[in-house]
Motif scaffolding. Structure first.
Motif, mmCIF file in Angstrom:
data_model
loop_
_atom_site.group_PDB
_atom_site.id
_atom_site.type_symbol
_atom_site.label_atom_id
_atom_site.label_comp_id
_atom_site.label_asym_id
_atom_site.label_seq_id
_atom_site.Cartn_x
_atom_site.Cartn_y
_atom_site.Cartn_z
ATOM 1 N N ASN A 182 4.029 0.641 -4.208
ATOM 2 C CA ASN A 182 5.038 -0.057 -5.025
ATOM 3 C C ASN A 182 5.296 -1.414 -5.085
ATOM 4 O O ASN A 182 4.308 -1.899 -4.373
ATOM 5 C CB ASN A 182 6.631 0.613 -4.428
ATOM 6 C CG ASN A 182 6.570 0.306 -2.929
ATOM 7 O OD1 ASN A 182 6.721 -0.840 -2.601
ATOM 8 N ND2 ASN A 182 6.776 1.550 -2.047
ATOM 9 N N MET A 183 5.846 -2.251 -5.424
ATOM 10 C CA MET A 183 6.177 -3.553 -5.470
ATOM 11 C C MET A 183 5.982 -4.396 -4.350
ATOM 12 O O MET A 183 5.665 -5.345 -3.956
ATOM 13 C CB MET A 183 7.297 -4.316 -6.294
ATOM 14 C CG MET A 183 7.255 -3.685 -7.705
ATOM 15 S SD MET A 183 8.771 -4.207 -8.730
ATOM 16 C CE MET A 183 8.552 -6.074 -8.685
ATOM 17 N N ARG A 184 6.415 -3.620 -3.244
ATOM 18 C CA ARG A 184 6.558 -4.246 -1.953
ATOM 19 C C ARG A 184 5.357 -3.778 -0.832
ATOM 20 O O ARG A 184 5.031 -4.543 -0.147
ATOM 21 C CB ARG A 184 8.033 -3.908 -1.251
ATOM 22 C CG ARG A 184 8.129 -4.106 0.161
ATOM 23 C CD ARG A 184 9.567 -3.496 0.906
ATOM 24 N NE ARG A 184 8.932 -2.144 1.070
ATOM 25 C CZ ARG A 184 9.908 -1.159 0.949
ATOM 26 N NH1 ARG A 184 11.307 -1.568 1.082
ATOM 27 N NH2 ARG A 184 9.792 0.291 1.224
ATOM 28 N N ASP A 185 5.135 -2.513 -1.041
ATOM 29 C CA ASP A 185 4.280 -1.829 0.002
ATOM 30 C C ASP A 185 2.592 -2.011 -0.424
ATOM 31 O O ASP A 185 1.796 -1.304 0.233
ATOM 32 C CB ASP A 185 4.476 -0.507 0.284
ATOM 33 C CG ASP A 185 5.852 -0.595 0.879
ATOM 34 O OD1 ASP A 185 6.187 -1.352 1.653
ATOM 35 O OD2 ASP A 185 6.670 0.283 0.801
ATOM 36 N N GLY A 186 2.491 -2.596 -1.570
ATOM 37 C CA GLY A 186 0.987 -2.809 -1.699
ATOM 38 C C GLY A 186 0.235 -1.581 -2.405
ATOM 39 O O GLY A 186 0.577 -0.831 -3.107
ATOM 40 N N CYS A 187 -1.192 -1.689 -2.145
ATOM 41 C CA CYS A 187 -2.124 -0.470 -2.641
ATOM 42 C C CYS A 187 -3.062 -0.325 -1.216
ATOM 43 O O CYS A 187 -3.241 -1.248 -0.384
ATOM 44 C CB CYS A 187 -2.924 -1.171 -3.580
ATOM 45 S SG CYS A 187 -1.992 -1.580 -4.966
ATOM 46 N N PHE A 188 -3.424 0.970 -1.426
ATOM 47 C CA PHE A 188 -4.544 1.372 -0.298
ATOM 48 C C PHE A 188 -5.947 1.369 -1.223
ATOM 49 O O PHE A 188 -5.989 2.216 -2.255
ATOM 50 C CB PHE A 188 -4.123 2.734 0.286
ATOM 51 C CG PHE A 188 -2.990 2.764 0.893
ATOM 52 C CD1 PHE A 188 -3.019 2.339 2.554
ATOM 53 C CD2 PHE A 188 -1.721 2.735 0.631
ATOM 54 C CE1 PHE A 188 -2.026 2.314 3.558
ATOM 55 C CE2 PHE A 188 -0.674 2.595 1.520
ATOM 56 C CZ PHE A 188 -0.646 2.585 2.930
ATOM 57 N N LEU A 189 -6.932 0.991 -0.515
ATOM 58 C CA LEU A 189 -8.248 1.084 -1.032
ATOM 59 C C LEU A 189 -8.942 2.283 -0.133
ATOM 60 O O LEU A 189 -8.753 2.263 0.983
ATOM 61 C CB LEU A 189 -9.206 -0.054 -0.626
ATOM 62 C CG LEU A 189 -8.436 -1.502 -1.439
ATOM 63 C CD1 LEU A 189 -9.429 -2.644 -1.217
ATOM 64 C CD2 LEU A 189 -8.547 -1.280 -2.807
ATOM 65 N N SER A 200 -8.812 -0.013 3.238
ATOM 66 C CA SER A 200 -7.798 -1.146 3.698
ATOM 67 C C SER A 200 -6.417 -0.849 2.734
ATOM 68 O O SER A 200 -6.248 -0.163 2.276
ATOM 69 C CB SER A 200 -8.668 -2.398 2.932
ATOM 70 O OG SER A 200 -7.926 -3.508 3.423
ATOM 71 N N HIS A 201 -5.767 -1.717 3.410
ATOM 72 C CA HIS A 201 -4.257 -1.636 2.787
ATOM 73 C C HIS A 201 -4.056 -3.025 2.412
ATOM 74 O O HIS A 201 -4.037 -3.937 3.349
ATOM 75 C CB HIS A 201 -3.199 -1.175 3.899
ATOM 76 C CG HIS A 201 -1.746 -1.254 3.360
ATOM 77 N ND1 HIS A 201 -0.722 -1.075 4.296
ATOM 78 C CD2 HIS A 201 -1.233 -1.383 2.209
ATOM 79 C CE1 HIS A 201 0.537 -1.463 3.583
ATOM 80 N NE2 HIS A 201 0.129 -1.300 2.381
ATOM 81 N N ILE A 202 -3.759 -3.224 0.898
ATOM 82 C CA ILE A 202 -3.473 -4.538 0.326
ATOM 83 C C ILE A 202 -1.998 -4.834 0.424
ATOM 84 O O ILE A 202 -1.304 -3.935 -0.256
ATOM 85 C CB ILE A 202 -4.111 -4.917 -0.832
ATOM 86 C CG1 ILE A 202 -5.691 -4.383 -0.787
ATOM 87 C CG2 ILE A 202 -3.925 -5.998 -1.303
ATOM 88 C CD1 ILE A 202 -6.423 -5.226 0.060
ATOM 89 N N THR A 203 -1.338 -5.798 0.835
ATOM 90 C CA THR A 203 -0.032 -6.262 0.994
ATOM 91 C C THR A 203 -0.022 -7.220 -0.029
ATOM 92 O O THR A 203 -0.568 -8.324 -0.110
ATOM 93 C CB THR A 203 0.469 -6.591 2.177
ATOM 94 O OG1 THR A 203 -0.248 -7.534 3.011
ATOM 95 C CG2 THR A 203 0.571 -5.244 3.318
#
Length: 388
Positions: free
Chosen positions: A295-302, A378-381
């Motif tokens: 979501n807009m706050r918690d970013g994305c997971f690669l 990876s977790h992108i914030t």
């Protein structure tokens, strides 16, 4: 024939169950699976994988053909520092350069030279297969203007940093699809399948070996490739802004992946073709890279796929909606939305209230549910977030 059906959905509500059961009851469906983010859509749930023989269902792909994700890695600690210093300027310049929102597109001359050439090559490839003349005319004369535009809803552009060990990098992630091109394709062939009236609760299929079935497979392949180009064009435009702001001539990135999660994939088993309909489901074959936004706050997971057959070698395409857009606007306060986005530059307005973090399922629960399907790389914030 015994059908292989699995269900990994979180918060499996009655409407999602009704739609999934209806899809699975079709005699041409041989396998099906619901991803952890699954929720009701039209005809088929969003977050479903449905594998068929002999027949295909345009509504099981939907309007946003080729919707998916791209992730690009930029390296350089000095650039990361400049990004933080100039994030408001970058936000404004990207807003000016990329059409965002419902219906907003550019003009033919806006598209970069390489992407324009790639588009013409796609059109030539499409014309070699069976096609509808009026749809070809639209694609040939109007489709290019849709390249480099974001769209609305849950589509976004995001720049963020990794919470893993690579502290000298930042990431660009884009979620978008084939825009008006996919909508045009879907509308025509959903009507063809259902007899000129689109019925949002009833499955309507096309025979693969029919003329119209062959047309759809050809044009949906075009739409999927078009969506990949659309995201590349937006990545080019964001990179241009970053180069200008950072004062460098050519800022280069490493492409992690550019992947669709709304599409049809054709495979062959024992010389029999099978048609994998993914409606909001990320491919996750063994070793395959993917991107799962939160979501807009918690970013994305690669992520990297583990090739789990029970998941039909797929994973979620995001966190999945917890609240409908109408429910979100009624129950989420703007104050709570604004507070949740502190420290992130983005479109935090009443108009994007239905895209706030509270409208979505808990992404960490979703990732836990599919840990046997994908491995987190990876977790992108987020640092900057754009919404259409």
């Amino acid at each position: 024939m015994v059908k292989e059906i699995t269900n990994f959905a979180l918060d499996f509500d009655a409407q999602t169950k009704k739609q999934f059961d209806s899809c699975c009851s079709q005699d041409y469906v041989i396998s099906a699976s619901l991803m952890p983010d699954a929720h009701s859509g039209y005809v088929a749930p969003i977050g479903s994988v449905l594998i068929t023989q002999e027949k295909i269902v345009p509504a099981w792909v939907g309007y946003d053909i080729g919707c998916g994700m791209i992730a690009c890695k930029f390296t350089g600690l000095e650039f990361l520092n400049l990004l933080d210093t100039h994030k408001q300027e970058i936000f404004s310049k990207v807003n000016d350069l990329i059409p965002m929102g419902k219906g907003n597109i550019g003009v033919h001359g806006d598209v970069s030279e390489k992407i324009s050439l790639d588009f013409r090559n796609l059109v030539c490839k499409f014309k070699k297969g069976p096609y509808n003349k009026s749809l070809f005319n639209f694609i040939n004369t109007q489709a290019q203007a849709h390249l480099g535009s974001l769209g609305s809803g849950n589509h976004f552009i995001e720049i963020g940093s990794s919470d893993f060990s690579d502290i000298n990098s930042f990431w660009l992630v884009i979620h978008s699809g084939s825009r008006g091109v996919g909508h045009k394709i879907a509308t025509k062939y959903m009507r063809e399948a259902s007899g000129n009236e689109i019925e949002f609760e009833k499955t309507a299929e096309l025979r693969v070996n029919s003329q119209v079935g062959q047309e759809y497979l050809n044009v949906v392949s075009f739409g999927q490739d078009f969506a990949l180009l659309n995201r590349l064009e937006m990545a080019y435009r964001v990179t241009k802004v970053l180069s200008d702001v950072f004062g460098v001539n050519n800022l280069n990135y490493e492409l992690f992946c550019n992947k669709n999660h709304n599409f049809i994939e054709i495979t062959e088993v024992d010389e029999v073709k099978r048609y994998i309909h993914r409606k909001g489901a990320t491919p996750a074959k063994k070793g395959e890279f993917g991107i799962i936004p939160a979501n807009m706050r918690d970013g994305c997971f690669l992520v990297q796929g583990l090739g789990n057959k029970e998941f039909l070698e797929s994973s979620s395409h995001g966190a999945g909606r917890k609240l409908s857009r109408g429910e979100a606007k009624k129950t989420i306060t703007f104050e709570s939305f604004k507070k949740s986005m502190e420290g992130i530059v983005g479109n935090v307005t009443q108009n994007t209230l239905d895209e706030s973090p509270f409208a979505y399922k808990n992404i960490f629960d979703v990732m836990e549910k599919q840990k046997e399907s994908v491995e987190i790389i990876s977790h992108i914030t987020p640092i900057i977030n754009w919404k259409g």
